[in-house]
Design a protein around this motif. Structure first.
Motif, mmCIF file in Angstrom:
data_model
loop_
_atom_site.group_PDB
_atom_site.id
_atom_site.type_symbol
_atom_site.label_atom_id
_atom_site.label_comp_id
_atom_site.label_asym_id
_atom_site.label_seq_id
_atom_site.Cartn_x
_atom_site.Cartn_y
_atom_site.Cartn_z
ATOM 1 N N PRO A 268 0.793 -1.304 0.006
ATOM 2 C CA PRO A 268 -0.148 -0.015 -0.071
ATOM 3 C C PRO A 268 0.820 1.176 0.040
ATOM 4 O O PRO A 268 2.016 1.231 0.620
ATOM 5 C CB PRO A 268 -0.801 0.027 1.257
ATOM 6 N N GLN A 269 0.413 2.231 -0.830
ATOM 7 C CA GLN A 269 1.252 3.438 -1.003
ATOM 8 C C GLN A 269 1.332 4.034 0.155
ATOM 9 O O GLN A 269 2.405 4.794 0.738
ATOM 10 C CB GLN A 269 0.603 4.426 -1.832
ATOM 11 N N THR A 270 0.272 4.155 1.124
ATOM 12 C CA THR A 270 0.275 4.835 2.499
ATOM 13 C C THR A 270 1.230 4.551 3.451
ATOM 14 O O THR A 270 1.734 5.036 4.485
ATOM 15 C CB THR A 270 -1.223 4.656 3.245
ATOM 16 N N LEU B 100 4.655 6.499 2.693
ATOM 17 C CA LEU B 100 4.397 7.842 2.839
ATOM 18 C C LEU B 100 5.585 8.495 3.544
ATOM 19 O O LEU B 100 5.874 9.376 3.368
ATOM 20 C CB LEU B 100 3.072 8.232 3.355
ATOM 21 N N LEU C 187 -3.343 12.127 -3.080
ATOM 22 C CA LEU C 187 -2.663 11.950 -1.951
ATOM 23 C C LEU C 187 -1.133 12.277 -1.811
ATOM 24 O O LEU C 187 -0.705 13.058 -1.100
ATOM 25 C CB LEU C 187 -2.780 10.584 -1.220
ATOM 26 N N TRP C 188 -0.581 11.902 -2.920
ATOM 27 C CA TRP C 188 0.886 12.045 -2.880
ATOM 28 C C TRP C 188 1.365 13.632 -3.013
ATOM 29 O O TRP C 188 2.120 14.077 -2.289
ATOM 30 C CB TRP C 188 1.635 11.208 -4.174
ATOM 31 N N ILE D 108 0.571 15.977 0.126
ATOM 32 C CA ILE D 108 1.368 15.673 1.242
ATOM 33 C C ILE D 108 2.616 16.462 0.789
ATOM 34 O O ILE D 108 3.270 17.039 1.511
ATOM 35 C CB ILE D 108 1.584 14.126 1.690
#
Length: 277
Positions: free
Chosen positions: A118-120, A123, A210-211, A214
């Motif tokens: 998962p990308q999260t 992060l 999201l990317w 942030i």
């Protein structure tokens, strides 16, 4: 009796397709209706399902945010990311499909495993890394990390594995190097797969939220999705203006997909032909 059963099943399939299509179309239609109604009509119950032509909502929402800057940022980021992904996918896919080197299977398995992360989860370490190299709030932070597509590498590998080995053998007889073979034969033959990768990466970059949300803080480098979130934060009660902004930020990529959907499907089918390898 068999013919009647087939007709009933055909009607059921058509009904299912229509229901699924409506599930996807109705939300966007509702956004369009809201964008063309007054604020009072958008809050009315029962809902107003027909637009009333208040195009002033578009002019108002456009004037309340630097949308030209957002669109310019998005187009630049999406185009450069797409070109970089095409370059890496083409060469990596060709190497995995046609060359032998130590650890080839392990490396490719590691590539596929990346898709399951998962990308999260990444992060925080990614943010720290970009901060250390002073890439926060830059175009590079939104381009370079996505310059290699695992999906693109996989699709190109499968495509090149599906090509007959006789083509490469004939090219060797003519004295062609791997690079010349790739450029003169591989690239033209892989056109459907390359278009598919380009569409996949471009649409993914356009819809990215999201990317960049942030990693950036200035409208001078932020894409439209972040601009839309900023607009929501400052104009959250202006549903008609917000809906208008949603329409003109979504419509370009939607039209792009509708125009190029045939090439997209052809590329998926062409890449799938290599699955038997």
């Amino acid at each position: 009796m068999i013919m009647v059963g087939k007709r009933v099943w055909a009607v059921i399939r058509i009904a299912i397709i229509v229901v699924i299509a409506l599930m996807f179309i109705l939300p966007f239609y509702w956004v369009i209706v809201t964008s063309l109604n007054t604020q009072g009509q958008s809050m009315q119950f029962p809902p107003v399902f027909l637009p009333h032509g208040h195009f002033s909502n578009y002019a108002r929402s456009w004037s309340e945010a630097p949308w030209l800057q957002y669109f310019a940022n998005t187009i630049f980021i999406a185009l450069v990311t797409t070109l970089l992904s095409l370059f890496t996918s083409l060469f990596a896919g060709f190497a995995f499909a046609t060359m032998r080197f130590p650890g080839k299977s392990v490396i490719f398995a590691a590539f596929l495993a990346i898709m399951m992360i998962p990308q999260t989860v990444l992060l925080i370490p990614d943010y720290i890394l970009l901060a250390d190299i002073h890439w926060l709030n830059t175009y590079w932070a939104q381009i370079v990390p996505w310059g290699a597509s695992v999906f693109g590498i996989f699709l190109l590998r499968q495509f090149f594995m599906g090509l007959p080995i006789e083509y490469w053998e004939a090219a060797q007889i003519d004295g062609a190097s791997r690079l010349r073979y790739l450029w003169q034969f591989g690239v033209p033959a892989a056109r459907p797969a390359l278009i598919t990768v380009a569409l996949y990466v471009f649409i993914g970059s356009w819809n990215s939220f999201l990317w960049p949300y942030i990693m950036t803080s200035s409208p001078s480098v932020q894409p439209v999705e972040v601009g839309l979130a900023t607009f929501l934060g400052t104009n959250g009660t202006d549903w008609t203006g917000l809906s208008a902004a949603v329409v003109y930020t979504t419509l370009p990529v939607l039209l792009l997909f509708l125009v190029a959907q045939r090439q997209f499907l052809e590329g998926v089918y062409a890449g799938g032909g290599g699955l038997k390898g």
